[in-house]
Design an enzyme around this catalytic site. Structure first.
Site, mmCIF file in Angstrom:
data_model
loop_
_atom_site.group_PDB
_atom_site.id
_atom_site.type_symbol
_atom_site.label_atom_id
_atom_site.label_comp_id
_atom_site.label_asym_id
_atom_site.label_seq_id
_atom_site.Cartn_x
_atom_site.Cartn_y
_atom_site.Cartn_z
ATOM 1 C CE LYS A 10 -2.959 2.061 10.345
ATOM 2 N NZ LYS A 10 -2.899 2.309 8.879
ATOM 3 C CE1 TYR A 50 -4.658 7.622 9.160
ATOM 4 C CE2 TYR A 50 -6.494 6.429 10.110
ATOM 5 C CZ TYR A 50 -5.148 6.525 9.823
ATOM 6 O OH TYR A 50 -4.289 5.512 10.191
ATOM 7 C CG ASN A 113 -0.796 -0.052 6.930
ATOM 8 O OD1 ASN A 113 -1.555 0.166 7.861
ATOM 9 N ND2 ASN A 113 -0.318 0.904 6.161
ATOM 10 C CG HIS A 116 -1.161 6.038 12.690
ATOM 11 N ND1 HIS A 116 -1.309 6.716 11.502
ATOM 12 C CD2 HIS A 116 -0.835 6.977 13.636
ATOM 13 C CE1 HIS A 116 -1.099 8.010 11.728
ATOM 14 N NE2 HIS A 116 -0.820 8.188 13.013
ATOM 15 C CD GLU A 127 -1.144 11.432 13.816
ATOM 16 O OE1 GLU A 127 -0.301 10.665 14.329
ATOM 17 O OE2 GLU A 127 -1.325 11.532 12.587
#
Ligand code: CDP
Ligand code: MG
Length: 140
Positions: A10, A50, A113, A116, A127
């Site tokens: 990310k 998302y 975080n 992914h 995805e």
């Protein structure tokens, strides 16, 4: 069972210089990188990615964050790749993540975080196709 999963480093992970650390863990775990590129998502692309979280309280902020800078997206392949990579990542909330996981080691925010990972066969398929054409995925 050989399977594929999608990994994203990310924007926080890229900005903090963690690409190498993440990739090293994937390689050491025996997950083969079969597609890899750097992208910068638009807000619309992040929202589409998302979509399953549409309507949740964190959706707007998450999609702002995911479109705030470059990400590295990878197709990983290997035995039990989806679960294997989820284990390497650790729990969504870094405070609950197991010792030694990527999120435990590097994250300090539930949203930012670092990584992914797909959570099931169907989501992995969606995805991967979201970012990669079959021609971008290298066979070796
Ligand atoms: O990424 P993971 O599959 O572990 O978690 P998720 O439940 O699918 O949520 C997607 C992402 O939304 C998380 O990785 C966080 O970046 C963010 N999130 C958040 O900001 N606050 C939450 N309470 C839950 C998720
Ligand atoms: Mg998820």
């Amino acid at each position: 069972m050989q399977e594929r999963t999608l990994s994203i480093i990310k924007p926080d992970g890229v900005a903090r210089g963690l690409i190498g650390d993440v990739v090293k863990r994937l390689e050491q775990a025996g997950l083969r990188i079969k597609g890899m590129k750097m992208i910068r998502m638009s807000k619309e692309q992040a929202k589409g990615f998302y979509k399953v979280h549409e309507g949740k309280p964190f959706y707007e902020s998450l999609t702002d964050f995911m479109s705030s800078g470059p990400c590295v997206v990878m197709v990983l392949e290997g035995e039990n790749a989806i679960e294997k990579y989820r284990k390497l990542m650790g729990a969504t909330n870094y405070e609950e993540a197991e010792e030694g996981t990527i999120r435990k080691e590097f994250a300090s925010d539930i949203e930012k975080n670092v990584v992914h990972g797909s959570d099931a066969r169907e989501t992995a398929d969606f995805e991967i196709r979201y970012f990669f054409s079959e021609l971008d995925i290298v066979s070796y």
